[in-house]
Design a protein around this motif. Structure first.
Motif, PDB file in Angstrom:
ATOM      1  N   TYR A  57      -8.387  13.894  24.864  1.00 48.36           N
ATOM      2  CA  TYR A  57      -7.852  15.218  25.197  1.00 48.36           C
ATOM      3  C   TYR A  57      -7.595  15.355  26.693  1.00 48.36           C
ATOM      4  O   TYR A  57      -6.701  16.092  27.117  1.00 48.36           O
ATOM      5  CB  TYR A  57      -8.804  16.313  24.695  1.00 48.36           C
ATOM      6  CG  TYR A  57      -9.967  16.632  25.594  1.00 48.36           C
ATOM      7  CD1 TYR A  57      -9.937  17.754  26.405  1.00 48.36           C
ATOM      8  CD2 TYR A  57     -11.097  15.829  25.621  1.00 48.36           C
ATOM      9  CE1 TYR A  57     -10.998  18.071  27.231  1.00 48.36           C
ATOM     10  CE2 TYR A  57     -12.161  16.125  26.440  1.00 48.36           C
ATOM     11  CZ  TYR A  57     -12.110  17.259  27.240  1.00 48.36           C
ATOM     12  OH  TYR A  57     -13.175  17.548  28.071  1.00 48.36           O
ATOM     13  N   LEU A  58      -8.351  14.630  27.523  1.00 48.74           N
ATOM     14  CA  LEU A  58      -8.111  14.669  28.970  1.00 48.74           C
ATOM     15  C   LEU A  58      -6.764  14.037  29.308  1.00 48.74           C
ATOM     16  O   LEU A  58      -6.066  14.487  30.219  1.00 48.74           O
ATOM     17  CB  LEU A  58      -9.238  13.933  29.704  1.00 48.74           C
ATOM     18  CG  LEU A  58     -10.643  14.530  29.562  1.00 48.74           C
ATOM     19  CD1 LEU A  58     -11.670  13.606  30.192  1.00 48.74           C
ATOM     20  CD2 LEU A  58     -10.703  15.911  30.194  1.00 48.74           C
ATOM     21  N   TYR A  59      -6.405  13.004  28.571  1.00 49.32           N
ATOM     22  CA  TYR A  59      -5.110  12.356  28.771  1.00 49.32           C
ATOM     23  C   TYR A  59      -3.975  13.265  28.323  1.00 49.32           C
ATOM     24  O   TYR A  59      -2.929  13.377  28.982  1.00 49.32           O
ATOM     25  CB  TYR A  59      -5.104  11.036  27.998  1.00 49.32           C
ATOM     26  CG  TYR A  59      -3.802  10.274  28.049  1.00 49.32           C
ATOM     27  CD1 TYR A  59      -3.262   9.850  29.258  1.00 49.32           C
ATOM     28  CD2 TYR A  59      -3.125   9.955  26.873  1.00 49.32           C
ATOM     29  CE1 TYR A  59      -2.074   9.132  29.298  1.00 49.32           C
ATOM     30  CE2 TYR A  59      -1.948   9.240  26.907  1.00 49.32           C
ATOM     31  CZ  TYR A  59      -1.419   8.828  28.123  1.00 49.32           C
ATOM     32  OH  TYR A  59      -0.244   8.120  28.164  1.00 49.32           O
ATOM     33  N   LEU A  60      -4.171  13.945  27.203  1.00 43.99           N
ATOM     34  CA  LEU A  60      -3.122  14.810  26.676  1.00 43.99           C
ATOM     35  C   LEU A  60      -2.822  15.974  27.607  1.00 43.99           C
ATOM     36  O   LEU A  60      -1.681  16.448  27.685  1.00 43.99           O
ATOM     37  CB  LEU A  60      -3.521  15.336  25.298  1.00 43.99           C
ATOM     38  CG  LEU A  60      -3.688  14.278  24.204  1.00 43.99           C
ATOM     39  CD1 LEU A  60      -4.147  14.915  22.911  1.00 43.99           C
ATOM     40  CD2 LEU A  60      -2.397  13.510  23.980  1.00 43.99           C
ATOM     41  N   THR A  61      -3.840  16.457  28.309  1.00 41.02           N
ATOM     42  CA  THR A  61      -3.627  17.586  29.227  1.00 41.02           C
ATOM     43  C   THR A  61      -3.172  17.137  30.609  1.00 41.02           C
ATOM     44  O   THR A  61      -2.835  17.967  31.442  1.00 41.02           O
ATOM     45  CB  THR A  61      -4.919  18.395  29.405  1.00 41.02           C
ATOM     46  OG1 THR A  61      -5.959  17.538  29.878  1.00 41.02           O
ATOM     47  CG2 THR A  61      -5.341  19.046  28.105  1.00 41.02           C
ATOM     48  N   GLY A  62      -3.173  15.836  30.863  1.00 44.69           N
ATOM     49  CA  GLY A  62      -2.770  15.338  32.174  1.00 44.69           C
ATOM     50  C   GLY A  62      -3.891  15.315  33.192  1.00 44.69           C
ATOM     51  O   GLY A  62      -3.648  15.045  34.379  1.00 44.69           O
ATOM     52  N   LYS A  63      -5.144  15.581  32.763  1.00 43.84           N
ATOM     53  CA  LYS A  63      -6.260  15.536  33.705  1.00 43.84           C
ATOM     54  C   LYS A  63      -6.567  14.114  34.132  1.00 43.84           C
ATOM     55  O   LYS A  63      -7.152  13.886  35.196  1.00 43.84           O
ATOM     56  CB  LYS A  63      -7.491  16.206  33.092  1.00 43.84           C
ATOM     57  CG  LYS A  63      -7.320  17.713  32.913  1.00 43.84           C
ATOM     58  CD  LYS A  63      -8.540  18.355  32.276  1.00 43.84           C
ATOM     59  CE  LYS A  63      -8.320  19.854  32.101  1.00 43.84           C
ATOM     60  NZ  LYS A  63      -9.451  20.521  31.426  1.00 43.84           N
ATOM     61  N   ILE A  64      -6.237  13.147  33.296  1.00 39.73           N
ATOM     62  CA  ILE A  64      -6.239  11.752  33.709  1.00 39.73           C
ATOM     63  C   ILE A  64      -4.834  11.209  33.468  1.00 39.73           C
ATOM     64  O   ILE A  64      -4.163  11.608  32.521  1.00 39.73           O
ATOM     65  CB  ILE A  64      -7.294  10.910  32.963  1.00 39.73           C
ATOM     66  CG1 ILE A  64      -7.026  10.913  31.448  1.00 39.73           C
ATOM     67  CG2 ILE A  64      -8.699  11.400  33.246  1.00 39.73           C
ATOM     68  CD1 ILE A  64      -7.877   9.926  30.700  1.00 39.73           C
ATOM     69  N   ASP A  65      -4.392  10.337  34.337  1.00 34.02           N
ATOM     70  CA  ASP A  65      -3.006   9.874  34.297  1.00 34.02           C
ATOM     71  C   ASP A  65      -2.780   8.712  33.341  1.00 34.02           C
ATOM     72  O   ASP A  65      -1.689   8.566  32.792  1.00 34.02           O
ATOM     73  CB  ASP A  65      -2.559   9.456  35.701  1.00 34.02           C
ATOM     74  CG  ASP A  65      -2.538  10.623  36.669  1.00 34.02           C
ATOM     75  OD1 ASP A  65      -2.262  11.757  36.216  1.00 34.02           O
ATOM     76  OD2 ASP A  65      -2.812  10.411  37.867  1.00 34.02           O
ATOM     77  N   ARG A  66      -3.805   7.875  33.170  1.00 31.51           N
ATOM     78  CA  ARG A  66      -3.623   6.649  32.391  1.00 31.51           C
ATOM     79  C   ARG A  66      -4.674   6.560  31.292  1.00 31.51           C
ATOM     80  O   ARG A  66      -5.873   6.629  31.567  1.00 31.51           O
ATOM     81  CB  ARG A  66      -3.737   5.421  33.297  1.00 31.51           C
ATOM     82  CG  ARG A  66      -2.584   5.240  34.251  1.00 31.51           C
ATOM     83  CD  ARG A  66      -2.864   4.184  35.334  1.00 31.51           C
ATOM     84  NE  ARG A  66      -3.948   3.273  35.041  1.00 31.51           N
ATOM     85  CZ  ARG A  66      -3.812   2.069  34.470  1.00 31.51           C
ATOM     86  NH1 ARG A  66      -2.605   1.657  34.118  1.00 31.51           N
ATOM     87  NH2 ARG A  66      -4.865   1.303  34.262  1.00 31.51           N
TER      88      ARG A  66
END
Length: 465
Positions: free
Chosen positions: A45-54
């Motif tokens: 979910y962090l990736y989906l929100t853009g909080k992590i880039d990769r």
């Protein structure tokens, strides 16, 4: 000694590291079906929100890391069969198709879990996805970019976090839960109601007591979600209905529980003394009840895996069990939990009561003394703390760790009421909020006529003179 590790999940990776760090002369072979190891699925979910880039940053280890330690790592290799009587494995190279045999002296099963796929008609359609591993996360990310209305089936940690992610990225989100509360394995009714209201305030359509019975596509290419209380349409459906252990390889060869999770002893050893198990493939020793439980969490996997790597050489370090302590951030709120919820304790017919603390986390004369809710569960016969859940816009997640230690140590509400904790107006009241909820429980027992404080051996200075 030759050790074979089947599955390089968090647990398998931790086991290999312990073995090769402590006993580098050991021959360790790791078999893994995927081309990667140790994916942190809670970071999807962090990736989906853009909080992590990769998404690639959500691997906490790589095959190369284990090879440098001395392991033989065979990714994209599928173990087809295990013969425990002869200590043999049949393995398929998924790239070449070659099938070969291998042997072991000790076996560590860390095969993890899979999404529990419910018997729903149409679940195999192209616009119905599952969510757990790296490949599934990639597919969800790629597909959801082109769809506006996302339906999520199941409101555990994964489903609730995904609902937040899509709500924050301007998607229309519908969240379906077959129970009357979300996160029902982690929090009680009071906090669940608050979490549902928060989701709805952020535009999420939360459908409670709505069992999904089928999927089909309409003429416009949308997925039709058939529920027990009606039909709904969305562009994409994601199924997050819990997990089941991957233990088919040992079915009938070691003891398992009703879920198919492998039973382990205090040294994470199975009923076969040459086989150890760790992570989502096995049970945990759940301290609040003193019984085995199936609780698939990364924290449990890491600890059990490390212990398997230690105890494969003998009964060296016992497994202290778990309180299933966990936390999540839902929009700008912190939710944390450890031990039993009141509802779960009632289902187990335990002698329990609970109190709910509702107050500021620090003095009201300080800036932003935001509200804190604590639901404390305890055994009224022994007065032992059995669980607590926390909800606040302030980060109170570490308090769940404190409660975890108290449950593990068998501490009572009387201990909690007066255990030494710091006071500084930046951080808390003169009595910390954990003290206050403990005092609230003690007062409840006094009013009920059970005024018999019980203090555990937390540090009696007189006995140490």
């Amino acid at each position: 000694m030759k050790v074979v590790i089947v599955g390089s999940t968090h647990a398998g990776t931790a086991a290999a590291k312990q073995i090769l760090t402590r006993h580098p002369e050991t021959a360790v072979t790791v078999y893994e079906r995927h081309d990667n190891i140790s994916f942190v699925s809670s970071g999807i979910y962090l990736y989906l929100t853009g909080k992590i880039d990769r998404l690639e940053d959500m691997f906490y280890a790589s095959p190369e890391d284990l090879v440098k330690l001395g392991a033989t790592v065979r990714t994209q290799h599928n173990v087809l069969r295990i013969d425990t009587a002869h200590k043999q494995l049949q393995v398929a190279d998924m790239q070449t198709g070659r099938v070969f045999e291998d042997t072991y002296d000790k076996l560590i099963m860390t095969t993890g879990s899979s999404v529990a796929v419910p018997p729903i008609i149409g679940i195999d359609q192209a616009n119905v996805l599952l969510c757990k591993n790296y490949q599934q996360a990639q597919e969800i990310y790629a597909t959801a970019k082109d769809h506006h209305h996302i339906a999520i089936i199941g409101a555990g940690y994964m489903g609730t976090e995904l609902a937040e992610s899509y709500a924050e990225t301007d998607h229309e989100v519908s969240l379906f839960q077959s129970h009357g509360h979300i996160l029902n394995n982690y929090i009680g009714d009071e906090l669940s109601d608050r979490a549902v209201q928060l989701l709805r305030d952020q535009g999420v359509h939360v459908h409670l007591n709505q069992r999904v019975t089928g999927f089909r596509s309409d003429d416009d290419g949308q997925v039709v979600i058939e529920g027990s209380r009606g039909e709904y349409r969305a562009d994409l459906a994601i199924v997050c209905t819990g997990f089941v252990p991957n233990t088919e390889l040992l079915r009938g060869q070691v003891e398992m529980d009703k879920h198919g999770a492998i039973i382990i002893n205090d040294y994470v050893q199975t009923s076969n003394p040459d086989i150890y198990a760790a992570g989502d493939s096995c049970v945990v020793n759940f301290n609040p009840t003193g019984k085995p439980a199936y609780t698939p969490l990364a924290t449990n996997a890491l600890r059990q895996g490390a212990l398997a790597g230690i105890n494969v050489f003998g009964d060296i370090q016992p497994y202290v069990g778990t309180q299933a302590t966990s936390a999540m951030q839902l929009f700008d709120y912190t939710l944390a939990t450890s031990g039993l919820t009141y509802a779960a304790a009632k289902r187990d017919d335990l002698p329990i009561r609970h109190v709910i603390y509702d107050g500021p986390w620090r003095p009201k004369y300080m800036p932003n003394p935001t509200e804190l809710i604590i639901d404390l569960v305890y055994d009224y016969q022994t007065r032992q703390v059995l669980g607590a859940q926390f909800w606040s816009q302030h980060d109170v997640s570490q308090s769940a760790n404190t409660i975890s230690v108290m449950i593990q140590n068998g501490n009572t509400i009387d201990d909690l009421a007066f255990v030494d904790m710091l006071f500084q107006p930046n951080f808390d009241e003169p009595f910390n909020y954990l003290n206050l909820v403990g005092q609230q429980a003690v007062e409840q027992e006094r009013q009920l006529g059970n005024d018999q404080p019980r203090i555990t051996a937390m540090g009696n200075w007189q006995s140490k003179k």
